[in-house]
Structures are given as C-alpha cells and as structure tokens.
Scaffold this active site. Structure first.
Site, PDB file in Angstrom:
ATOM      1  N   TRP A   1      13.834  11.881   2.435  1.00 49.65           N
ATOM      2  CA  TRP A   1      12.906  13.001   2.634  1.00 49.65           C
ATOM      3  C   TRP A   1      12.288  12.990   4.024  1.00 49.65           C
ATOM      4  O   TRP A   1      11.515  13.853   4.371  1.00 49.65           O
ATOM      5  CB  TRP A   1      11.787  12.945   1.588  1.00 49.65           C
ATOM      6  CG  TRP A   1      11.174  11.593   1.499  1.00 49.65           C
ATOM      7  CD1 TRP A   1      10.201  11.097   2.298  1.00 49.65           C
ATOM      8  CD2 TRP A   1      11.518  10.560   0.566  1.00 49.65           C
ATOM      9  NE1 TRP A   1       9.910   9.807   1.930  1.00 49.65           N
ATOM     10  CE2 TRP A   1      10.708   9.448   0.867  1.00 49.65           C
ATOM     11  CE3 TRP A   1      12.430  10.472  -0.491  1.00 49.65           C
ATOM     12  CZ2 TRP A   1      10.776   8.249   0.145  1.00 49.65           C
ATOM     13  CZ3 TRP A   1      12.494   9.281  -1.195  1.00 49.65           C
ATOM     14  CH2 TRP A   1      11.668   8.199  -0.879  1.00 49.65           C
TER      15      TRP A   1
ATOM     16  N   GLU B   1       6.495  13.225  -2.654  1.00 48.22           N
ATOM     17  CA  GLU B   1       5.119  12.726  -2.581  1.00 48.22           C
ATOM     18  C   GLU B   1       4.519  12.474  -3.959  1.00 48.22           C
ATOM     19  O   GLU B   1       3.798  11.500  -4.162  1.00 48.22           O
ATOM     20  CB  GLU B   1       4.232  13.700  -1.796  1.00 48.22           C
ATOM     21  CG  GLU B   1       4.588  13.810  -0.315  1.00 48.22           C
ATOM     22  CD  GLU B   1       4.540  12.471   0.405  1.00 48.22           C
ATOM     23  OE1 GLU B   1       3.863  11.543  -0.066  1.00 48.22           O
ATOM     24  OE2 GLU B   1       5.202  12.349   1.445  1.00 48.22           O
TER      25      GLU B   1
ATOM     26  N   GLN C   1       1.304   5.818  -5.859  1.00 46.61           N
ATOM     27  CA  GLN C   1       1.171   4.485  -6.460  1.00 46.61           C
ATOM     28  C   GLN C   1       2.522   3.878  -6.813  1.00 46.61           C
ATOM     29  O   GLN C   1       2.637   3.121  -7.774  1.00 46.61           O
ATOM     30  CB  GLN C   1       0.279   4.553  -7.708  1.00 46.61           C
ATOM     31  CG  GLN C   1      -1.162   4.803  -7.368  1.00 46.61           C
ATOM     32  CD  GLN C   1      -1.777   3.658  -6.604  1.00 46.61           C
ATOM     33  OE1 GLN C   1      -2.081   2.623  -7.159  1.00 46.61           O
ATOM     34  NE2 GLN C   1      -1.955   3.836  -5.301  1.00 46.61           N
ATOM     35  N   THR C   2       3.537   4.246  -6.052  1.00 45.07           N
ATOM     36  CA  THR C   2       4.890   3.797  -6.373  1.00 45.07           C
ATOM     37  C   THR C   2       5.606   3.419  -5.085  1.00 45.07           C
ATOM     38  O   THR C   2       5.556   4.157  -4.100  1.00 45.07           O
ATOM     39  CB  THR C   2       5.663   4.927  -7.082  1.00 45.07           C
ATOM     40  OG1 THR C   2       4.938   5.332  -8.238  1.00 45.07           O
ATOM     41  CG2 THR C   2       7.057   4.476  -7.478  1.00 45.07           C
TER      42      THR C   2
ATOM     43  N   LEU D   1       9.554   5.671 -14.646  1.00 48.10           N
ATOM     44  CA  LEU D   1       8.851   5.673 -13.359  1.00 48.10           C
ATOM     45  C   LEU D   1       7.351   5.425 -13.520  1.00 48.10           C
ATOM     46  O   LEU D   1       6.686   5.003 -12.574  1.00 48.10           O
ATOM     47  CB  LEU D   1       9.089   6.998 -12.628  1.00 48.10           C
ATOM     48  CG  LEU D   1       8.642   7.075 -11.171  1.00 48.10           C
ATOM     49  CD1 LEU D   1       9.283   5.963 -10.338  1.00 48.10           C
ATOM     50  CD2 LEU D   1       8.969   8.431 -10.567  1.00 48.10           C
TER      51      LEU D   1
ATOM     52  N   TYR E   1      -4.579  13.084  -0.530  1.00 43.10           N
ATOM     53  CA  TYR E   1      -3.448  12.480   0.172  1.00 43.10           C
ATOM     54  C   TYR E   1      -2.236  13.407   0.183  1.00 43.10           C
ATOM     55  O   TYR E   1      -1.653  13.690   1.238  1.00 43.10           O
ATOM     56  CB  TYR E   1      -3.033  11.130  -0.448  1.00 43.10           C
ATOM     57  CG  TYR E   1      -1.645  10.778   0.024  1.00 43.10           C
ATOM     58  CD1 TYR E   1      -1.444  10.264   1.291  1.00 43.10           C
ATOM     59  CD2 TYR E   1      -0.524  11.087  -0.765  1.00 43.10           C
ATOM     60  CE1 TYR E   1      -0.166  10.030   1.775  1.00 43.10           C
ATOM     61  CE2 TYR E   1       0.754  10.859  -0.289  1.00 43.10           C
ATOM     62  CZ  TYR E   1       0.926  10.332   0.977  1.00 43.10           C
ATOM     63  OH  TYR E   1       2.184  10.133   1.459  1.00 43.10           O
TER      64      TYR E   1
ATOM     65  N   ASP F   1      -3.622   6.849   2.590  1.00 41.87           N
ATOM     66  CA  ASP F   1      -3.035   6.161   1.437  1.00 41.87           C
ATOM     67  C   ASP F   1      -3.289   4.658   1.579  1.00 41.87           C
ATOM     68  O   ASP F   1      -4.012   4.233   2.478  1.00 41.87           O
ATOM     69  CB  ASP F   1      -1.530   6.456   1.343  1.00 41.87           C
ATOM     70  CG  ASP F   1      -0.758   5.700   2.402  1.00 41.87           C
ATOM     71  OD1 ASP F   1      -1.331   5.439   3.481  1.00 41.87           O
ATOM     72  OD2 ASP F   1       0.416   5.354   2.163  1.00 41.87           O
TER      73      ASP F   1
ATOM     74  N   CYS G   1       2.328  -3.971   9.256  1.00 35.34           N
ATOM     75  CA  CYS G   1       0.980  -4.309   8.790  1.00 35.34           C
ATOM     76  C   CYS G   1       0.954  -4.307   7.259  1.00 35.34           C
ATOM     77  O   CYS G   1       0.202  -3.597   6.622  1.00 35.34           O
ATOM     78  CB  CYS G   1      -0.035  -3.315   9.355  1.00 35.34           C
ATOM     79  SG  CYS G   1      -1.738  -3.927   9.295  1.00 35.34           S
TER      80      CYS G   1
ATOM     81  N   CYS H   1       2.199 -10.110  12.128  1.00 34.18           N
ATOM     82  CA  CYS H   1       1.432  -9.890  13.353  1.00 34.18           C
ATOM     83  C   CYS H   1       2.238 -10.159  14.619  1.00 34.18           C
ATOM     84  O   CYS H   1       1.996  -9.550  15.664  1.00 34.18           O
ATOM     85  CB  CYS H   1       0.167 -10.734  13.333  1.00 34.18           C
ATOM     86  SG  CYS H   1      -0.985 -10.250  12.028  1.00 34.18           S
TER      87      CYS H   1
ATOM     88  N   CYS I   1       3.876  -7.133  15.931  1.00 38.36           N
ATOM     89  CA  CYS I   1       3.008  -5.949  16.053  1.00 38.36           C
ATOM     90  C   CYS I   1       2.698  -5.607  17.498  1.00 38.36           C
ATOM     91  O   CYS I   1       2.278  -6.465  18.272  1.00 38.36           O
ATOM     92  CB  CYS I   1       1.710  -6.183  15.294  1.00 38.36           C
ATOM     93  SG  CYS I   1       0.534  -4.823  15.455  1.00 38.36           S
TER      94      CYS I   1
ATOM     95  N   CYS J   1      -6.007  -5.850  18.021  1.00 38.61           N
ATOM     96  CA  CYS J   1      -6.346  -5.687  16.618  1.00 38.61           C
ATOM     97  C   CYS J   1      -7.527  -6.589  16.253  1.00 38.61           C
ATOM     98  O   CYS J   1      -7.462  -7.804  16.421  1.00 38.61           O
ATOM     99  CB  CYS J   1      -5.142  -6.033  15.749  1.00 38.61           C
ATOM    100  SG  CYS J   1      -5.503  -6.080  13.985  1.00 38.61           S
TER     101      CYS J   1
END
Length: 363
Positions: A38, A51, A56-57, A94, A134, A152, A206, A212, A215, A221
């Site tokens: 997507w 979305e 939560q998945t 799911l 969101y 999120d 992250c 790190c 990053c 940071c």
DNA sequence: AATTCGGGGAC
DNA sequence: GTCCCAGAATT
C-alpha cells in the site's frame, strides 16, 4: 530576529524539529528501502483498508489479510455488497473484530451514500465509523497530502526519545503534548512522505529495542545522549489480566455440529462458537457434564475426546476445556443451530476454535 | 478518564 | 512470563 526569552523555547524546539524532519526525509530517500503493497498507493479505498487492518496490528501480520481482502473485495462497492459472513471469514484470525463490523458499516456508507467516493477532508474522514484521529490523518496525508501528522505507536516512541519527552503517552495531557509536537514539526507540503517515513523509522530503527548505532540522529537524540532509550516512551497504566474459563461442548451428530453466533457485548462479537458453558473456575469433565445435561437437556451422547488449551489476549487469559461428544439423534437446542461441516467452514470462529474446525470436523 | 476490544512476535 | 503493535469506540 528577535531573541526574547519567551520565544526561545519555541524557537529551540522548532529548529530541532525542522532538523529532525529534514534528516528523516533524507534518510527516507537514501536508506529507507521498506516496501509494502500500500506504500505509494493513491486509491483511498486501499489506503483506508490497509489502515483499518493495521490498527494495533503488525505490518507482517496484516500483510496477508490485506492481500486476501483486495482479492476478495477489490473496491468499496464489492465490499459493501458482500455478505457479512463472508467479510468476517476473510477477517477471521486478525482480531479486534469491531474493526471488521465498522469496516462494513463504512463501506456501505461510502458505496451507497457517497457514490463510492471517500471524503477528502480530515473532519469528514474522522466521521467515518472506525476512523479515528490516526487513521484520518493517515488517509488524508497519503491520499491527498493533507497536512495532518499521524500519531501512532511509532510516532509516540520516536518523538518521546528524540525530544526527551516524559509525558505519559496514555494520558490525555500526554496525547495533547505529542499531538501538538507532531503537528508542529510536520513539513507542510510533504505530509504524506514524512508520515510514512517516521513510521518506517520507528518500525525499523527506533524500535522498542532501538538500533541507535544505525540512527542518523543519534548524537542529537535526547534519549541517546542521556541514556534514556529504555524508559521512553513513558506509559502509566498497566493492563490487568482477567482469567476466564470457557468450556465448549462440540456436539456432533453425523456431519453436523451445534453452532451459534456470539452477539453479546464481549470478546469475539460477531464470530461463531460451539455449545458454551462458562465457569468461574476450572471444572472436571464430570461437573461440566452435569451442567451440560441440565442446561441443554442432552443425555444420549458419547464422549469421543476431551482436552484443554489456553490462550492469552490483551486483557484476558482464557482457559479452554473442550469436550467433543457425539449424539445418536439430533435434538433441538435453543440458541444453537445444527450446521453441516461444509457450512461451518464458511463461518468465522475465534482462533482457538478455528483450529478445531480445521482439524477435527472432517475434511 | 478508564475500559475494552485479538492475536502474534520480540525479548 | 511482559511488552508492543500504522487505535477506536464505549462507558
């Protein structure tokens, strides 16, 4: 340029925010090779679907479901016209099944009331069933490049660490703080790309246990400099686990079995199940048989199998006790329906029961 | 503001 | 075992 003390704080954060946004976009264009079906998609239907499924998945978990859905329901009209049972069946496994119910509500609304055209403003997107802040920001920014910052789990984690924000992410005040910050550093005109980038960054670099050394923002940071990666983001609430004992009689007669749809306000709303006896504690089979006979008036049966399993959900620890019984003659049982194996396989069941349908109810 | 909605993977 | 995941709706 004014240097008044009142503006310094804002300016400081603003500079740092712009710094991070630019570095993030550069990382996205040079090193971010994360690919998803997507990504770059402009069809609001597909964006919306992805979305909702990813709420939560994890992406890896939702991926297969997304592909199955697009194949079964290629556009909003097909989805809106599909029988509820069929949609549930594709969603089966799911989790968070209210998403599936809301999905059907919104598909029907968009197909029938909106001529199949998804809304194009944040507020109108937000008004869709199952679309919260969101998802409205995600659809708006990805499909129309609306200047709405997504917030999120990834974004909470990234921002809390980069800026060293210790406000709890599960408090109302914390959410307001992070929301304002996210919106403030969103590069206007590049909202879609930026939103995608910050979530990819949170998912790949992250992470809860962060990389790190890989990053691009390491030295700037706050969490890294102060060694606070493991305490950020801050969460104040702990989830309490409730125990439940669900005893299921799988009542079979020939190639039929007693089934009902769960309609109460509880877990697995809309899915199907076998003959249920819920107890307050673990029970021996003999005790269950007494309850079974008393409650359902079934006596002439043979127990062919009897076993236990367990499943952990977010807020519940569920102990299953299954008793597979065979009847000589069919008998009517209130609220349950005698259903042929071939039809049972078209219905959606909770994971723990689905495995039984697959392995124990004939071919 | 607090609770409740699944299931799977990382640690 | 614990925590978290491209959160939202309900109470």
């Amino acid at each position: 340029m004014k240097e008044e003390s009142g503006e310094k704080e804002v300016l400081k954060t603003g500079k740092r925010g712009a710094d991070f946004a630019n570095a993030l976009l550069h990382w996205n264009r040079t090193e971010n090779h994360r690919q998803m079906p997507w990504k770059g998609e402009k069809d609001p239907y597909k964006i919306w679907l992805s979305e909702i499924m990813l709420q939560q998945t994890r992406v890896e978990q939702g991926l297969k479901y997304y592909q199955n859905f697009i194949e079964a329901f290629p556009n909003v009209h097909v989805l809106a016209a599909a029988p509820e049972a069929k949609v549930f069946k594709v969603w089966e496994g799911l989790g968070y099944y209210s998403r599936c119910r809301n999905l059907m509500t919104t598909a029907s609304h968009v197909s029938n009331e909106l001529n199949g055209i998804f809304p194009k403003t944040y507020e109108e997107l937000l008004s869709l069933k199952g679309v919260g802040s969101y998802t409205a920001a995600a659809i708006g920014s990805f499909a129309y490049n609306l200047p709405c910052a997504v917030l999120d789990g990834n974004v909470f984690r990234v921002l809390s660490r980069i800026f060293g924000i210790e406000a709890p992410i599960d408090s109302t005040q914390g959410k307001k703080t992070f929301s304002a910050l996210a919106q403030a550093i969103l590069p206007k005109g590049q909202a879609g790309e930026y939103n995608q980038a910050i979530m990819d960054f949170g998912a790949m670099i992250c992470k809860p246990s962060p990389l790190c050394d890989a990053c691009f923002f390491q030295q700037k940071c706050t969490a890294y400099v102060e060694g606070k990666q493991s305490i950020l983001p801050v969460k104040e609430k702990k989830t309490v686990l409730k125990k439940r004992w669900l005893n299921y009689f799988i009542v079979q007669c020939g190639d039929e079995v007693l089934v009902q749809q769960r309609l109460e306000k509880d877990i697995w709303h809309g899915l199907h199940q076998f003959v249920l006896i819920e107890t307050k504690k673990t029970c021996k089979t003999k005790q269950l048989e007494v309850l079974f006979q008393k409650q359902y008036g079934l006596e002439n049966y043979t127990i062919v199998d009897d076993w236990k399993t367990q499943q952990h959900l977010s807020h519940q620890s569920v102990c299953f006790h299954f008793v597979h019984v065979k009847l000589k003659r069919k008998k009517k049982v209130e609220n349950y329906t005698w259903t042929k194996f071939s039809d049972v396989k078209e219905l959606a069941f909770p994971r723990a029961l689905q495995q039984i349908v697959a392995s124990r109810l004939g071919v």
